[in-house]
Design an enzyme around this catalytic site. Structure first.
Site, mmCIF file in Angstrom:
data_model
loop_
_atom_site.group_PDB
_atom_site.id
_atom_site.type_symbol
_atom_site.label_atom_id
_atom_site.label_comp_id
_atom_site.label_asym_id
_atom_site.label_seq_id
_atom_site.Cartn_x
_atom_site.Cartn_y
_atom_site.Cartn_z
ATOM 1 N N GLU A 168 16.741 12.771 31.414
ATOM 2 C CA GLU A 168 16.102 12.832 30.097
ATOM 3 C C GLU A 168 17.092 12.997 28.939
ATOM 4 O O GLU A 168 16.986 13.928 28.132
ATOM 5 C CB GLU A 168 15.043 13.950 30.097
ATOM 6 C CG GLU A 168 14.032 13.743 31.221
ATOM 7 C CD GLU A 168 12.916 14.782 31.274
ATOM 8 O OE1 GLU A 168 13.061 15.856 30.664
ATOM 9 O OE2 GLU A 168 11.890 14.502 31.919
ATOM 10 N N ASN A 209 17.800 9.000 34.279
ATOM 11 C CA ASN A 209 16.359 9.070 34.488
ATOM 12 C C ASN A 209 15.693 9.567 33.206
ATOM 13 O O ASN A 209 16.199 10.485 32.563
ATOM 14 C CB ASN A 209 16.106 10.076 35.634
ATOM 15 C CG ASN A 209 14.668 10.131 36.100
ATOM 16 O OD1 ASN A 209 14.081 9.099 36.439
ATOM 17 N ND2 ASN A 209 14.083 11.335 36.134
ATOM 18 N N HIS A 245 5.233 8.944 34.020
ATOM 19 C CA HIS A 245 4.131 9.906 33.919
ATOM 20 C C HIS A 245 3.095 9.301 32.969
ATOM 21 O O HIS A 245 3.214 9.404 31.749
ATOM 22 C CB HIS A 245 4.632 11.245 33.376
ATOM 23 C CG HIS A 245 5.564 11.954 34.323
ATOM 24 N ND1 HIS A 245 5.139 12.465 35.524
ATOM 25 C CD2 HIS A 245 6.887 12.218 34.251
ATOM 26 C CE1 HIS A 245 6.163 13.022 36.162
ATOM 27 N NE2 HIS A 245 7.239 12.887 35.395
ATOM 28 N N GLU A 274 8.885 9.158 39.221
ATOM 29 C CA GLU A 274 8.014 10.345 39.138
ATOM 30 C C GLU A 274 6.591 9.956 38.779
ATOM 31 O O GLU A 274 5.919 10.674 38.025
ATOM 32 C CB GLU A 274 8.535 11.325 38.071
ATOM 33 C CG GLU A 274 9.984 11.755 38.256
ATOM 34 C CD GLU A 274 10.445 12.803 37.244
ATOM 35 O OE1 GLU A 274 9.602 13.362 36.509
ATOM 36 O OE2 GLU A 274 11.658 13.066 37.205
ATOM 37 N N ASP A 276 2.862 9.615 38.114
ATOM 38 C CA ASP A 276 1.520 10.151 38.295
ATOM 39 C C ASP A 276 0.673 9.612 37.150
ATOM 40 O O ASP A 276 1.204 9.198 36.120
ATOM 41 C CB ASP A 276 1.455 11.685 38.427
ATOM 42 C CG ASP A 276 2.302 12.466 37.438
ATOM 43 O OD1 ASP A 276 2.563 11.947 36.329
ATOM 44 O OD2 ASP A 276 2.695 13.598 37.757
HETATM 45 C C1 XIL Z 1 8.530 19.523 36.734
HETATM 46 C C2 XIL Z 1 8.037 20.131 38.038
HETATM 47 O O1 XIL Z 1 7.081 19.274 38.602
HETATM 48 C C3 XIL Z 1 7.439 21.490 37.789
HETATM 49 O O2 XIL Z 1 7.132 22.132 39.014
HETATM 50 C C4 XIL Z 1 8.429 22.358 37.002
HETATM 51 O O3 XIL Z 1 7.826 23.585 36.673
HETATM 52 C C5 XIL Z 1 8.853 21.632 35.726
HETATM 53 O O4 XIL Z 1 9.410 20.392 36.060
HETATM 54 N N1 XIL Z 1 10.322 15.355 34.340
HETATM 55 C C6 XIL Z 1 11.202 15.695 35.353
HETATM 56 C C7 XIL Z 1 10.790 16.670 36.404
HETATM 57 O O5 XIL Z 1 12.287 15.100 35.419
HETATM 58 O O6 XIL Z 1 11.875 17.451 36.859
HETATM 59 C C8 XIL Z 1 9.682 17.564 35.936
HETATM 60 O O7 XIL Z 1 9.251 18.338 37.054
HETATM 61 C C9 XIL Z 1 8.554 16.749 35.352
HETATM 62 C C10 XIL Z 1 9.022 15.952 34.174
#
Ligand code: XIL
Length: 364
Positions: A168, A209, A245, A274, A276
């Site tokens: 990020e 990422n 996301h 990631e 969802d």
């Molecule tokens: C999130 C986890 O899912 C949680 O359990 C934690 O509390 C916070 O981080 N982007 C990312 C991930 O790169 O590492 C994050 O994961 C979600 C957003």
């Protein structure tokens, strides 16, 4: 399989089905087809296309929920530690390392023929308080970062498929995010981190990422310019991770496939790291159907881009999803429900993998 085309293996599989039909003419074709695929797993179907299907994983359910661990092992061919390789877990005190949680997950992966995405080496979040609350000079921070990368990537040397080296790094407008690292080392901290990671583990694929870079826009344009410039400087970078996301209320990212393809055309792997797809609760059958369509579209776009090598869900089940804790009133973002029952999105992914739509892009 990643030879001339991701469809070569699929063609071979289809030939075998045709052969099976001609050898067993008494069975109706449709029944034979569904029987052949009835028990196929996500990981089996995806492997024919050269794609890994992954899930984020947390240590507690992995250790305490046998049904959860069983599905994880059966259905998925990659895992990403959800928190266990982040700085606050790995180096809770300066120079004191805690690799045990990540080691347990890596061992599970090895026992189940899964690859591991290392997540992550450099980030602005989930940092230990000795670091955020300390008063270090810029020089000291550069050294702390270098030591951390060498320690962690060195510990996992040879065991990680893809490392999210910097997580990020960008703001929504495409500018470089101001963090403890960019402030101390300047914009070149990204190139430095990649070089250090490469020295520590020369065989791991090194990724940047980020989120909200799925569609074409200012943030993905900035990521594109960044990785293009890193490539031109011969900085070791192998891929870009698209967090993905998504939320049903936001619509589908514009030109997702074209966006993935332009990164691939730079000679980079692209990963859905990631995914969802959250919704505003309560769950309805209509929302679940709409969610299944979004999962399908992302999978189809990944299949269409030959260098899209990974499709990782940010925890495969709603039972352990981070979404309700972070987005009030939202949830149900994953492909298994809270009772570990497959949702329509699960069937949709199986279907997308069984019946891939060929595009002009599988140019291997
Ligand atoms: C999130 C986890 O899912 C949680 O359990 C934690 O509390 C916070 O981080 N982007 C990312 C991930 O790169 O590492 C994050 O994961 C979600 C957003």
């Amino acid at each position: 399989m990643r030879t001339t085309s991701r469809f070569a293996g699929l063609l071979a599989a289809m030939l075998m089905v045709v052969l099976a039909f001609s050898l067993a003419p008494s069975h109706p074709a449709s029944a034979a087809t569904s029987a052949a695929h009835r028990d196929a797993s996500l990981r089996q179907l995806a492997s024919r296309l050269g794609i890994r299907v992954g899930s984020a994983v947390s240590l507690s359910p992995l250790s305490n929920d046998a049904a959860y661990a069983q599905i994880l092992g059966q259905q998925f061919s990659a895992i990403t530690p959800e928190n266990e390789m982040k700085w606050d877990t790995v180096e809770p005190q300066q120079g004191v390392f805690n690799f045990a949680p990540g080691d347990t997950e890596v061992k599970f992966a090895q026992q189940h023929g899964q690859l591991v995405r290392g997540h992550n080496l450099v980030w602005h979040s989930q940092l230990p308080s000795w670091l955020t609350g300390g008063s270090f000079t810029n020089e000291q921070l550069a050294d702390i970062l270098k030591q951390h990368i060498f320690a962690e990537a060195g510990h996992y040397r040879g065991k990680i498929w893809q490392w999210d080296v910097v997580n990020e790094p960008l703001n929504e407008d495409g500018s470089l995010r101001s963090t403890i690292w960019s402030n101390a080392l300047g914009p070149d901290y990204i190139a430095d981190a990649l070089r250090w990671a490469h020295q520590a583990d020369p065989h791991a694929k090194l990724f940047l990422n980020d989120f909200n870079i799925e569609g074409i826009g200012p943030k993905s344009d900035a990521m594109f310019a960044l990785v293009k410039s890193l490539k031109e400087q011969h900085v070791p970078i192998d891929g870009v991770g698209f967090e993905t996301h998504l939320g049903l209320q936001f619509g589908f990212p514009s030109m997702f496939k074209e966006n993935l393809q332009r990164f691939a055309d730079l000679g980079l792997d692209v990963s859905i790291t990631e995914i969802d797809v959250r919704m505003i609760l309560p769950v309805t059958p209509e929302l679940l159907a709409a969610q299944a369509d979004v999962y399908t579209q992302v999978m189809q776009d990944c299949i269409a881009v030959r260098r899209c090598v990974d499709f990782t869900i940010w925890e495969y089940t709603d039972k352990y999803s981070w979404i309700p804790g972070f987005f009030t009133g939202q949830g149900a973002a994953d492909i298994y429900d809270e009772n570990l029952v497959p949702k329509p999105a699960n069937a949709a992914l199986l279907d997308a993998l069984q019946h891939p739509v060929s595009h002009q892009h599988h140019n291997g």
